[in-house]
Write an enzyme that holds these catalytic residues in place. Structure first.
Site: not given
Length: 322
Positions: A152, A248
């Site tokens: 990230k 997702k």
């Protein structure tokens, strides 16, 4: 048929930090579908980035229950095929759709309806911190057998953080997730600099809706659309900007649309990644049919929790063992 929803909270193993902020726990909604003496559950994670909250998702599910009350003669399959698609894509529809998949499957899901790989390599997440702390996270994950790291990033210390992680994890495959944070970065130079670190893919470098900023930008590392890709309707605007899409279930609104999105993405020459919001094994298991056919998988949500559900998925050596 009856559908109900409840809020559950899970403490994280450590604070989870991305470009939009940090948190110490994860809130999810669990939907329960009952038909006669049978019942099935599914989990979704409301996401504020998409205008969702625990309250709004529960309200949507309860509203769908009111619709069902006016359709008493529909079978579970008919409900899934005729009524669920009328809901907007998102967390609420995901929970309803996946609960119906489980209900229709009987005792076993996703087998025998789908061919599920026995071992699926999943990314393990390195959250935003100082370069040295991120390196330590990476080293710890490698010690646990991680084979793929998802790093990230925000718009600060990008190269320093990536260099630190790569140094700590020389053998791991690495993907980067900017979470829309690089709109004002010199992208050509940045992509070229990052290529030195043997990066497999960069996820969503610019904000959704500004994907055109990527057109014509040289990028030796493949780019993946996440926030910009929810359903198959989004694919047309991504051509020429990305080489991959991150699917997702909380974005697609369930497994049904996820399967459709994966199929159509491949016909347009895009690779498929399967990702997740932070959640428990109940949510991850529903994504396994798509993950079994994906080029990259990031279903480590339960690993980020202090405690998963009982009888959850088995994570070992960077793999999901099904």
């Amino acid at each position: 048929m009856e559908i109900s929803a409840r809020h559950e909270r899970f403490e994280l193993a450590r604070p989870f930090v991305i470009s939009r902020g940090s948190r110490t726990h994860q809130d999810v909604v669990v939907a329960t579908v009952k038909l006669g003496d049978r019942s099935a559950k599914a989990e979704c994670t409301p996401y504020a980035r998409y205008g969702e909250s625990i309250e709004s998702v529960i309200k949507q599910i309860e509203g769908f229950s009111d619709v069902l009350a006016q359709q008493p003669d529909l079978s579970a399959k008919s409900v899934q095929q005729e009524l669920v698609p009328q809901l907007p894509a998102g967390a609420a529809r995901n929970a309803i759709d996946c609960a119906l998949w489980r209900l229709n499957a009987g005792t076993n899901f996703p087998a025998p309806l789908f061919d599920i790989k026995q071992q699926i390599t999943t990314a393990m997440t390195v959250s935003i911190d100082t370069p040295s702390t991120m390196a330590q996270q990476a080293s710890d994950l490698c010690d646990l057998g991680a084979k793929l790291l998802k790093v990230k990033l925000d718009d600060k210390l990008i190269i320093e953080r990536v260099a630190a992680v790569r140094s700590a994890a020389p053998e791991c495959e690495i993907i980067l997730d900017a979470n829309e944070a690089w709109e004002h970065e010199p992208l050509t130079e940045l992509f070229t600099s990052l290529n030195e670190y043997n990066i497999r893919m960069i996820e969503q470098p610019v904000p959704a809706g500004k994907d055109h900023l990527l057109k014509g930008i040289p990028h030796p590392i493949p780019l993946c659309a996440d926030e910009s890709c929810h359903t198959s309707d989004d694919l047309a605007k991504l051509v020429g900007c990305y080489e991959m899409v991150n699917i997702k279930l909380d974005k697609t609104g369930g497994l049904t649309e996820a399967i459709k999105l994966a199929q159509q993405a491949r016909t347009q020459g895009l690779e498929v990644m399967v990702g997740c919001m932070v959640g428990t094994s109940l949510a991850m298991e529903a994504a396994l049919p798509v993950a079994s056919q994906a080029a990259l998988v990031d279903l480590d949500g339960p690993v980020l929790l202090k405690h998963d559900r009982d009888n959850g998925l088995v994570y070992q050596d960077g793999l999901i063992l099904t």
